[in-house]
Write an enzyme that holds these catalytic residues in place. Structure first.
Site, PDB file in Angstrom:
ATOM      1  N   THR A  28       5.644   1.939 -79.426  1.00 25.03           N
ATOM      2  CA  THR A  28       5.272   1.160 -80.623  1.00 25.03           C
ATOM      3  C   THR A  28       3.806   0.752 -80.534  1.00 25.03           C
ATOM      4  O   THR A  28       3.311   0.467 -79.441  1.00 25.03           O
ATOM      5  CB  THR A  28       6.140  -0.116 -80.680  1.00 25.03           C
ATOM      6  N   GLY A  29       3.153   0.704 -81.687  1.00 21.37           N
ATOM      7  CA  GLY A  29       1.781   0.188 -81.725  1.00 21.37           C
ATOM      8  C   GLY A  29       0.838   1.143 -82.433  1.00 21.37           C
ATOM      9  O   GLY A  29       1.225   2.227 -82.871  1.00 21.37           O
ATOM     10  N   SER A  30      -0.428   0.731 -82.506  1.00 23.29           N
ATOM     11  CA  SER A  30      -1.393   1.529 -83.263  1.00 23.29           C
ATOM     12  C   SER A  30      -1.721   2.849 -82.558  1.00 23.29           C
ATOM     13  O   SER A  30      -1.986   3.850 -83.224  1.00 23.29           O
ATOM     14  CB  SER A  30      -2.666   0.711 -83.497  1.00 23.29           C
ATOM     15  N   ASP A  81       4.085   5.846 -74.786  1.00 21.59           N
ATOM     16  CA  ASP A  81       3.848   4.507 -75.337  1.00 21.59           C
ATOM     17  C   ASP A  81       2.450   4.020 -74.952  1.00 21.59           C
ATOM     18  O   ASP A  81       1.836   4.538 -74.009  1.00 21.59           O
ATOM     19  CB  ASP A  81       4.917   3.529 -74.799  1.00 21.59           C
ATOM     20  N   LYS A  94       2.720  -5.142 -71.521  1.00 18.28           N
ATOM     21  CA  LYS A  94       3.060  -4.625 -72.836  1.00 18.28           C
ATOM     22  C   LYS A  94       3.748  -5.732 -73.649  1.00 18.28           C
ATOM     23  O   LYS A  94       4.179  -6.726 -73.109  1.00 18.28           O
ATOM     24  CB  LYS A  94       4.002  -3.417 -72.708  1.00 18.28           C
ATOM     25  N   GLY A  95       3.826  -5.485 -74.955  1.00 19.53           N
ATOM     26  CA  GLY A  95       4.530  -6.442 -75.804  1.00 19.53           C
ATOM     27  C   GLY A  95       3.650  -7.119 -76.832  1.00 19.53           C
ATOM     28  O   GLY A  95       4.125  -7.977 -77.580  1.00 19.53           O
ATOM     29  N   GLY A  96       2.369  -6.700 -76.874  1.00 28.59           N
ATOM     30  CA  GLY A  96       1.488  -7.254 -77.903  1.00 28.59           C
ATOM     31  C   GLY A  96       2.034  -7.006 -79.305  1.00 28.59           C
ATOM     32  O   GLY A  96       1.788  -7.776 -80.224  1.00 28.59           O
ATOM     33  N   GLU A 103      11.203  -1.241 -75.847  1.00 30.20           N
ATOM     34  CA  GLU A 103      10.334  -0.303 -75.120  1.00 30.20           C
ATOM     35  C   GLU A 103      10.847  -0.109 -73.694  1.00 30.20           C
ATOM     36  O   GLU A 103      10.892   1.017 -73.189  1.00 30.20           O
ATOM     37  CB  GLU A 103       8.899  -0.835 -75.110  1.00 30.20           C
TER      38      GLU A 103
HETATM   39  C1  5RP Z   1       3.958  -3.073 -78.387  1.00 25.44           C
HETATM   40  C2  5RP Z   1       3.197  -2.625 -77.203  1.00 25.44           C
HETATM   41  C3  5RP Z   1       2.022  -1.741 -77.447  1.00 25.44           C
HETATM   42  O1  5RP Z   1       2.156  -0.600 -76.683  1.00 25.44           O
HETATM   43  C4  5RP Z   1       0.764  -2.465 -77.047  1.00 25.44           C
HETATM   44  O2  5RP Z   1       0.708  -3.712 -77.721  1.00 25.44           O
HETATM   45  C5  5RP Z   1      -0.482  -1.653 -77.371  1.00 25.44           C
HETATM   46  O3  5RP Z   1      -0.628  -1.579 -78.748  1.00 25.44           O
HETATM   47  P1  5RP Z   1      -1.818  -0.786 -79.439  1.00 25.44           P
HETATM   48  O4  5RP Z   1      -1.568   0.660 -79.219  1.00 25.44           O
HETATM   49  O5  5RP Z   1      -1.710  -1.183 -80.897  1.00 25.44           O
HETATM   50  O6  5RP Z   1      -3.125  -1.237 -78.834  1.00 25.44           O
HETATM   51  O7  5RP Z   1       3.484  -2.931 -76.080  1.00 25.44           O
HETATM   52  O8  5RP Z   1       4.959  -3.992 -78.037  1.00 25.44           O
END
Ligand code: 5RP
Length: 224
Positions: A28-30, A81, A94-96, A103
């Site tokens: 998950t994430g950008s 991921d 992780k978890g932002g 995950e």
């Molecule tokens: C989501 C996550 C993401 O992998 C993490 O926050 C990185 O995100 P991004 O690719 O947007 O920088 O752990 O829970």
């Protein structure tokens, strides 16, 4: 290159680790969003995906990629991921994006964890990024006190309107600032013992097998 271009670079590079004819675990994430968009170009060569969040599921399905429930699956050859931080041993915070529990569950099914990240995520010691922890609401204050005793400051994650952020599982999150995580395995084991912790966003037992790091010079492959 912008940070988003670096994320796109590693999202594309991760395709080489997708096993044709098999399922792929999707984070998950950008950064992962770029991976999903790249994965769409080979969607007819994979069986489908197991997703770690509602958001990733919607994006996969919009591309016509079949999403399987994690409960239907016994193993995945690879899980792809992002990370908020990754150190020199493949340990991650992780978890932002609030998806840490799912995950970790999907990562647990996988033989290989491929972390995709732009160079800003590579750190010497984890902890500058506030450590996300998914918790049961009734334990939140006690867990805040436990994190204070550990030297950190835990804050309930809130939306712009002030309401608590809730995960896909309906739980709130604490973000813990001020921790210097020199021994991720020990800290993950310790926090996992505390009643009311659903998941700590330290991925130590479920560390990366390799990391594709997006740098202005190109993609660096770090093997752990
Ligand atoms: C989501 C996550 C993401 O992998 C993490 O926050 C990185 O995100 P991004 O690719 O947007 O920088 O752990 O829970």
């Amino acid at each position: 290159m912008t940070q988003d271009e670096l994320k796109a670079l590693v999202g594309q590079a991760a395709l080489q680790y997708v096993v044709p004819g098999e399922l792929v675990g999707v984070g998950t994430g950008s950064t992962v969003n770029h991976f999903i968009d790249a994965l769409a170009t080979m969607k007819h060569r994979i069986k489908g995906a197991v997703s770690s969040s509602h958001a990733s599921t919607l994006r996969l399905q919009a591309h016509g990629i079949h999403v399987f429930e994690a409960a239907e699956v016994k193993r995945l050859p690879v899980y792809v991921d992002g990370a908020d931080e990754i150190d020199g041993r493949g340990f991650m915070v992780k978890g932002g994006g609030a998806a840490l529990t799912r995950e970790k569950i999907v990562a647990d099914l996988a033989e290989r964890f491929v972390c995709i990240a732009d160079a800003s995520k590579r750190v010497e010691v984890l902890g500058a990024f506030a450590l996300p922890v998914e918790v049961i609401t009734m334990a939140a204050h006690q867990l805040e006190r436990r994190f204070t005793a550990l030297g950190g400051t835990a804050t309930l994650r809130r939306r712009a309107d002030g309401a608590p952020v809730l995960t896909d599982n309906g739980h709130p999150l604490l973000d813990v600032q001020g921790l210097r995580i020199a021994d991720p395995l020990a800290m993950e084991a310790e926090i996992n013992q505390w009643p009311g912790v659903v998941t700590v966003g330290l991925f130590a037992r479920h560390r990366a097998s390799l990391c594709l790091l997006g740098t202005p010079e190109g993609v660096q492959t770090l093997v752990f």
